[in-house]
Motif scaffolding. Structure first.
Motif, PDB file in Angstrom:
ATOM      1  N   SER A  93      49.296 -40.643  73.251  1.00 52.91           N
ATOM      2  CA  SER A  93      48.604 -41.621  72.406  1.00 52.91           C
ATOM      3  C   SER A  93      47.171 -41.202  72.081  1.00 52.91           C
ATOM      4  CB  SER A  93      48.610 -42.998  73.077  1.00 52.91           C
ATOM      5  OG  SER A  93      47.985 -42.939  74.343  1.00 52.91           O
ATOM      6  N   CYS A  94      46.643 -40.208  72.782  1.00 51.83           N
ATOM      7  CA  CYS A  94      45.294 -39.708  72.480  1.00 51.83           C
ATOM      8  C   CYS A  94      45.298 -38.772  71.271  1.00 51.83           C
ATOM      9  CB  CYS A  94      44.709 -38.990  73.693  1.00 51.83           C
ATOM     10  SG  CYS A  94      45.464 -37.379  74.063  1.00 51.83           S
ATOM     11  N   GLY A  95      46.487 -38.429  70.765  1.00 51.78           N
ATOM     12  CA  GLY A  95      46.589 -37.541  69.606  1.00 51.78           C
ATOM     13  C   GLY A  95      47.081 -36.144  69.957  1.00 51.78           C
ATOM     14  N   TRP A  96      47.209 -35.847  71.230  1.00 51.56           N
ATOM     15  CA  TRP A  96      47.683 -34.536  71.682  1.00 51.56           C
ATOM     16  C   TRP A  96      49.180 -34.413  71.464  1.00 51.56           C
ATOM     17  CZ3 TRP A  96      51.352 -33.542  75.395  1.00 51.56           C
ATOM     18  CH2 TRP A  96      51.457 -32.226  75.850  1.00 51.56           C
ATOM     19  N   PHE A  97      49.621 -33.204  71.084  1.00 49.90           N
ATOM     20  CA  PHE A  97      51.042 -32.874  70.974  1.00 49.90           C
ATOM     21  C   PHE A  97      51.319 -31.623  71.787  1.00 49.90           C
ATOM     22  CE2 PHE A  97      50.709 -35.401  67.138  1.00 49.90           C
ATOM     23  CZ  PHE A  97      51.935 -36.054  67.094  1.00 49.90           C
ATOM     24  N   GLY A  98      52.454 -31.604  72.464  1.00 45.23           N
ATOM     25  CA  GLY A  98      52.878 -30.403  73.163  1.00 45.23           C
ATOM     26  C   GLY A  98      53.238 -29.321  72.158  1.00 45.23           C
TER      27      GLY A  98
ATOM     28  N   MET B 140      58.498 -44.595  77.091  1.00 47.45           N
ATOM     29  CA  MET B 140      57.078 -44.371  77.169  1.00 47.45           C
ATOM     30  C   MET B 140      56.712 -43.923  78.579  1.00 47.45           C
ATOM     31  SD  MET B 140      54.699 -44.637  74.877  1.00 47.45           S
ATOM     32  CE  MET B 140      53.975 -45.785  73.767  1.00 47.45           C
ATOM     33  N   TRP B 141      55.899 -42.912  78.661  1.00 48.99           N
ATOM     34  CA  TRP B 141      55.410 -42.443  79.959  1.00 48.99           C
ATOM     35  C   TRP B 141      53.984 -42.952  80.106  1.00 48.99           C
ATOM     36  CZ3 TRP B 141      56.586 -37.396  77.215  1.00 48.99           C
ATOM     37  CH2 TRP B 141      57.968 -37.166  77.163  1.00 48.99           C
ATOM     38  N   GLN B 142      53.647 -43.437  81.282  1.00 52.64           N
ATOM     39  CA  GLN B 142      52.322 -43.990  81.492  1.00 52.64           C
ATOM     40  C   GLN B 142      51.755 -43.579  82.836  1.00 52.64           C
ATOM     41  OE1 GLN B 142      53.243 -48.203  80.989  1.00 52.64           O
ATOM     42  NE2 GLN B 142      52.296 -48.131  78.956  1.00 52.64           N
ATOM     43  N   THR B 143      50.424 -43.634  82.908  1.00 51.38           N
ATOM     44  CA  THR B 143      49.729 -43.449  84.176  1.00 51.38           C
ATOM     45  C   THR B 143      48.952 -44.725  84.442  1.00 51.38           C
ATOM     46  OG1 THR B 143      47.676 -42.595  83.227  1.00 51.38           O
ATOM     47  CG2 THR B 143      49.403 -40.990  83.695  1.00 51.38           C
ATOM     48  N   ASN B 144      48.727 -45.037  85.688  1.00 53.02           N
ATOM     49  CA  ASN B 144      47.949 -46.232  86.017  1.00 53.02           C
ATOM     50  C   ASN B 144      46.501 -46.102  85.577  1.00 53.02           C
ATOM     51  OD1 ASN B 144      50.085 -47.591  87.175  1.00 53.02           O
ATOM     52  ND2 ASN B 144      49.655 -46.838  89.229  1.00 53.02           N
ATOM     53  N   GLU B 145      45.909 -44.968  85.854  1.00 52.33           N
ATOM     54  CA  GLU B 145      44.482 -44.804  85.597  1.00 52.33           C
ATOM     55  C   GLU B 145      44.149 -44.760  84.109  1.00 52.33           C
ATOM     56  OE1 GLU B 145      40.658 -42.039  86.715  1.00 52.33           O
ATOM     57  OE2 GLU B 145      42.612 -41.536  87.559  1.00 52.33           O
TER      58      GLU B 145
ATOM     59  N   ALA C  66      45.760 -46.041  81.436  1.00 52.95           N
ATOM     60  CA  ALA C  66      46.590 -46.967  80.653  1.00 52.95           C
ATOM     61  C   ALA C  66      46.127 -47.035  79.210  1.00 52.95           C
ATOM     62  CB  ALA C  66      46.552 -48.353  81.286  1.00 52.95           C
ATOM     63  N   ASP C  67      47.049 -46.931  78.307  1.00 49.36           N
ATOM     64  CA  ASP C  67      46.854 -47.002  76.851  1.00 49.36           C
ATOM     65  C   ASP C  67      46.164 -45.776  76.256  1.00 49.36           C
ATOM     66  OD1 ASP C  67      48.052 -49.510  76.874  1.00 49.36           O
ATOM     67  OD2 ASP C  67      46.128 -50.544  77.058  1.00 49.36           O
ATOM     68  N   GLU C  68      45.367 -45.078  77.021  1.00 49.38           N
ATOM     69  CA  GLU C  68      44.663 -43.910  76.493  1.00 49.38           C
ATOM     70  C   GLU C  68      45.533 -42.664  76.490  1.00 49.38           C
ATOM     71  OE1 GLU C  68      41.494 -43.026  75.176  1.00 49.38           O
ATOM     72  OE2 GLU C  68      41.566 -45.170  74.773  1.00 49.38           O
ATOM     73  N   HIS C  69      46.449 -42.575  77.436  1.00 47.59           N
ATOM     74  CA  HIS C  69      47.278 -41.380  77.553  1.00 47.59           C
ATOM     75  C   HIS C  69      48.736 -41.748  77.800  1.00 47.59           C
ATOM     76  CE1 HIS C  69      43.943 -38.623  77.257  1.00 47.59           C
ATOM     77  NE2 HIS C  69      43.276 -39.394  78.090  1.00 47.59           N
ATOM     78  N   ASP C  70      49.264 -42.639  76.966  1.00 47.50           N
ATOM     79  CA  ASP C  70      50.689 -42.956  77.020  1.00 47.50           C
ATOM     80  C   ASP C  70      51.447 -41.830  76.339  1.00 47.50           C
ATOM     81  OD1 ASP C  70      50.127 -45.343  78.249  1.00 47.50           O
ATOM     82  OD2 ASP C  70      50.398 -46.568  76.457  1.00 47.50           O
ATOM     83  N   GLY C  71      52.474 -41.338  76.983  1.00 52.72           N
ATOM     84  CA  GLY C  71      53.228 -40.224  76.436  1.00 52.72           C
ATOM     85  C   GLY C  71      54.624 -40.639  76.020  1.00 52.72           C
TER      86      GLY C  71
ATOM     87  N   GLY D 130      38.011 -39.597  81.357  1.00 52.35           N
ATOM     88  CA  GLY D 130      39.360 -39.203  80.934  1.00 52.35           C
ATOM     89  C   GLY D 130      39.885 -40.039  79.790  1.00 52.35           C
ATOM     90  N   ILE D 131      38.984 -40.555  78.959  1.00 51.22           N
ATOM     91  CA  ILE D 131      39.373 -41.407  77.834  1.00 51.22           C
ATOM     92  C   ILE D 131      38.696 -40.914  76.557  1.00 51.22           C
ATOM     93  CG2 ILE D 131      39.839 -43.415  79.287  1.00 51.22           C
ATOM     94  CD1 ILE D 131      37.125 -44.541  78.585  1.00 51.22           C
ATOM     95  N   SER D 132      39.041 -41.507  75.440  1.00 47.62           N
ATOM     96  CA  SER D 132      38.462 -41.108  74.159  1.00 47.62           C
ATOM     97  C   SER D 132      37.038 -41.638  74.038  1.00 47.62           C
ATOM     98  CB  SER D 132      39.301 -41.670  73.008  1.00 47.62           C
ATOM     99  OG  SER D 132      39.161 -43.085  72.945  1.00 47.62           O
TER     100      SER D 132
END
Length: 191
Positions: A64-69, A1-6, A8-13, A176-178
């Motif tokens: 985790s926001c629903g985005w796909f590359g 899992m890739w994560q950012t601090n800011e 968290a949980d909204e944009h886990d990759g 930057g969140i849903s």
């Protein structure tokens, strides 16, 4: 899992498995006993064609926001080391880069925190980390004070956004969140 601090949980990759037809496989369900609990997995390395699983031919970034590359990176199953806790495959570096670009776009759209405030927050972080090591009880007291401050400031900001009739959608982009997460944050501060 890739994560950012800011975010968290909204944009886990993560790298997501892709089948030969370009589709995403359904979660794998494992019956590990005679109980009613089943283990499921969507880890790319589980789609190796064994134990009835479909065989993935590639991976792509997923958030985790629903985005796909868009780009699919082929999997060379000969190079996958299944002896590691998280099988490594150099092909996951491409999806990681795609996800990092996605997060950079989210960060660019978010409202910037003024530099002097960000520097102050960074300094508080460093000082409280040191305090937690040297004087944990004092750090706990300081953390409580910080939580009270954050709750008060969050309530004030929420009140002003409501007075200005700023839409939840605009708030979501600014944070930057849903919209769902933004609504939840607003509700938490409104109480």
């Amino acid at each position: 899992m890739w994560q950012t601090n800011e975010f968290a949980d909204e944009h886990d990759g993560r790298p997501a498995a892709v089948l030969a037809d370009g589709s995403e496989p359904k979660p794998l369900i494992y019956d590990i006993g005679s109980g009613s609990n089943f283990h499921s997995s969507t880890d790319w390395w589980d789609y190796d064609g064994t134990l009835g699983a479909p065989k993935a031919t590639g991976v792509r970034a997923q958030c985790s926001c629903g985005w796909f590359g868009e780009k699919v990176y082929p999997i060379d199953w000969e190079k996958v080391d299944h002896s590691l806790p998280t099988p490594f495959n150099s092909d996951t570096e491409g999806p990681l880069g795609d996800w990092q670009v996605h997060v950079a776009v989210i960060e660019a759209q978010a409202v910037p925190v003024p530099q002097h405030v960000q520097e102050l927050l960074d300094r508080i972080d460093v000082e409280l980390e040191k305090l937690a090591d040297e004087a944990p009880l004092a750090a706990l007291r300081a953390a409580g004070a910080l939580q009270r401050t954050a709750t008060r400031i969050g309530a004030d900001a929420t009140h002003h956004l409501g007075q200005d009739e700023v839409s939840v959608e605009r708030i979501a982009v600014g944070l930057g969140i849903s919209p769902t997460a933004a609504r939840s944050r607003l509700n938490r501060y409104e109480r």
